[in-house]
Design an enzyme around this catalytic site. Sequence first.
Site, short mmCIF file in Angstrom:
data_model
loop_
_atom_site.label_atom_id
_atom_site.label_comp_id
_atom_site.label_asym_id
_atom_site.label_seq_id
_atom_site.Cartn_x
_atom_site.Cartn_y
_atom_site.Cartn_z
N GLY A 16 34.06 43.80 39.33
CA GLY A 16 32.86 43.10 38.79
C GLY A 16 32.57 41.74 39.44
N ASP A 17 33.68 41.07 39.75
CA ASP A 17 33.59 39.70 40.12
C ASP A 17 32.81 39.75 41.48
OD1 ASP A 17 33.88 36.69 40.22
OD2 ASP A 17 35.47 37.62 41.94
N ALA A 18 33.05 40.54 42.36
CA ALA A 18 32.52 40.81 43.41
C ALA A 18 30.98 41.34 43.43
CB ALA A 18 33.30 41.80 44.64
#
Length: 137
Positions: A16-18
């Site tokens: 999700g961060d990416a």
Amino acid sequence: MRNWQEMNALTLAYLGDAVYELWVRTHLLELGHEKVRELHKQAVSYVRASTQARVLHVLWPELDEVEQQVVLRGRNAKGGHPKNVDVVTYRHATAFESLVGYWQLNGQSERMGWAFSHVDRILLHEGAEKDVASECK
């Protein structure tokens, strides 16, 4: 690929961060930002833990039961946190990233778009609050 339920919540957050970072960079370019220093400064305001936690707070009432389960797993995941942010804010940011990772794995790009559409409004509101606070000093 394994089912999202078999994955560690921090793994979902990693993905999700990416995904969120890529959306932020693309979004800033779409808004017309072109100078790298300006892009970086703007991107930081989008990806910092406090912004992600606020986005999650706004989204929470509209999330379905499964999405709320993903968020709770992300929030309760055990992991370290940076010293420049309190643990509660960081855990909520991790929960947001877990949710984005879940949406990515399940091909729910429309749902991500809906969630990301709230970010500019939240940042605008946050900026207005800071302006008022600085005027009161």
